[in-house]
Write an enzyme that holds these catalytic residues in place. Sequence first.
Site, PDB file in Angstrom:
ATOM      1  N   ASP A 129       6.112 -98.213   5.942  1.00 61.07           N
ATOM      2  CA  ASP A 129       7.268 -97.378   6.292  1.00 61.07           C
ATOM      3  C   ASP A 129       7.136 -96.948   7.746  1.00 61.07           C
ATOM      4  O   ASP A 129       6.043 -96.601   8.198  1.00 61.07           O
ATOM      5  CB  ASP A 129       7.313 -96.157   5.366  1.00 61.07           C
ATOM      6  CG  ASP A 129       8.638 -95.419   5.434  1.00 61.07           C
ATOM      7  OD1 ASP A 129       9.003 -94.926   6.523  1.00 61.07           O
ATOM      8  OD2 ASP A 129       9.303 -95.334   4.395  1.00 61.07           O
ATOM      9  N   ILE A 130       8.256 -96.958   8.489  1.00 58.89           N
ATOM     10  CA  ILE A 130       8.201 -96.586   9.915  1.00 58.89           C
ATOM     11  C   ILE A 130       8.094 -95.072  10.107  1.00 58.89           C
ATOM     12  O   ILE A 130       7.762 -94.613  11.188  1.00 58.89           O
ATOM     13  CB  ILE A 130       9.397 -97.147  10.719  1.00 58.89           C
ATOM     14  CG1 ILE A 130      10.722 -96.644  10.164  1.00 58.89           C
ATOM     15  CG2 ILE A 130       9.346 -98.662  10.759  1.00 58.89           C
ATOM     16  CD1 ILE A 130      11.921 -96.963  11.039  1.00 58.89           C
ATOM     17  N   ASN A 151      14.164 -93.659  -5.111  1.00 56.64           N
ATOM     18  CA  ASN A 151      15.237 -92.690  -4.924  1.00 56.64           C
ATOM     19  C   ASN A 151      16.556 -93.383  -5.246  1.00 56.64           C
ATOM     20  O   ASN A 151      16.789 -94.501  -4.793  1.00 56.64           O
ATOM     21  CB  ASN A 151      15.260 -92.183  -3.478  1.00 56.64           C
ATOM     22  CG  ASN A 151      13.956 -91.518  -3.092  1.00 56.64           C
ATOM     23  OD1 ASN A 151      13.353 -90.813  -3.887  1.00 56.64           O
ATOM     24  ND2 ASN A 151      13.510 -91.750  -1.877  1.00 56.64           N
ATOM     25  N   HIS A 201      14.590 -99.908  -3.494  1.00 54.94           N
ATOM     26  CA  HIS A 201      13.251 -99.998  -2.921  1.00 54.94           C
ATOM     27  C   HIS A 201      12.358 -98.939  -3.556  1.00 54.94           C
ATOM     28  O   HIS A 201      12.826 -97.943  -4.089  1.00 54.94           O
ATOM     29  CB  HIS A 201      13.275 -99.846  -1.391  1.00 54.94           C
ATOM     30  CG  HIS A 201      13.919 -98.592  -0.902  1.00 54.94           C
ATOM     31  ND1 HIS A 201      15.292 -98.406  -0.881  1.00 54.94           N
ATOM     32  CD2 HIS A 201      13.388 -97.458  -0.393  1.00 54.94           C
ATOM     33  CE1 HIS A 201      15.565 -97.212  -0.386  1.00 54.94           C
ATOM     34  NE2 HIS A 201      14.424 -96.611  -0.084  1.00 54.94           N
ATOM     35  N   HIS A 260       8.781 -96.659  -2.964  1.00 55.59           N
ATOM     36  CA  HIS A 260       7.800 -96.131  -2.021  1.00 55.59           C
ATOM     37  C   HIS A 260       6.455 -96.055  -2.729  1.00 55.59           C
ATOM     38  O   HIS A 260       6.358 -95.444  -3.793  1.00 55.59           O
ATOM     39  CB  HIS A 260       8.183 -94.715  -1.577  1.00 55.59           C
ATOM     40  CG  HIS A 260       9.498 -94.623  -0.883  1.00 55.59           C
ATOM     41  ND1 HIS A 260       9.597 -94.517   0.486  1.00 55.59           N
ATOM     42  CD2 HIS A 260      10.763 -94.609  -1.357  1.00 55.59           C
ATOM     43  CE1 HIS A 260      10.880 -94.434   0.825  1.00 55.59           C
ATOM     44  NE2 HIS A 260      11.605 -94.500  -0.280  1.00 55.59           N
TER      45      HIS A 260
END
Length: 168
Positions: free
Chosen positions: A84-85, A141, A154, A156
């Site tokens: 993750d950025i 989410n 997606h 996490h």
Amino acid sequence: MGDVLNPQLLFSLGMLGVGVRLYFKLYSAISIAGKDRTHMPSPKCSKNMERMNRMSDCVFCKIISKEIPSSVVYEDDRVLAFKDISPAAPVHVLIIPKQHISSVMDLNLEHVDLIGHIFLVGKKIARDLGVDSKGFRIVNNCGEDGGQTVGHIHFHLLGGRGLQWPPG
């Protein structure tokens, strides 16, 4: 004819990787052969399927196609995982299916094997990144109130520190 396409058959088709389009073609052929046109997919349904399969404006689809660079930690023919950025933990990896699915609300029996695969990939990544022994979290989410910011399902993977509950 009504019992030809039951939920068990749909699940089997999904597990074999047969796409929704094939299902609709098969169902349409059965309906036309049986002169029962009331169960054919509506134009609205077909339009939504086209929209879901269109990937040109999705940031994650651009990452999958390598139009946007990412720090890949895992890739196979079904999923891509990358750092993750804006990490929320020392280990923060996004695991995404290569098939464009907008959210959990767009899942169906066709996706059962894919979602299971995503969790097994998460397990492998957690082990590879050394967060498996102390623990980690896999989060999805869904929707605006759920905190979904990209219209591509997606997951996490978060770890490397103590994670609090409730997540807030």
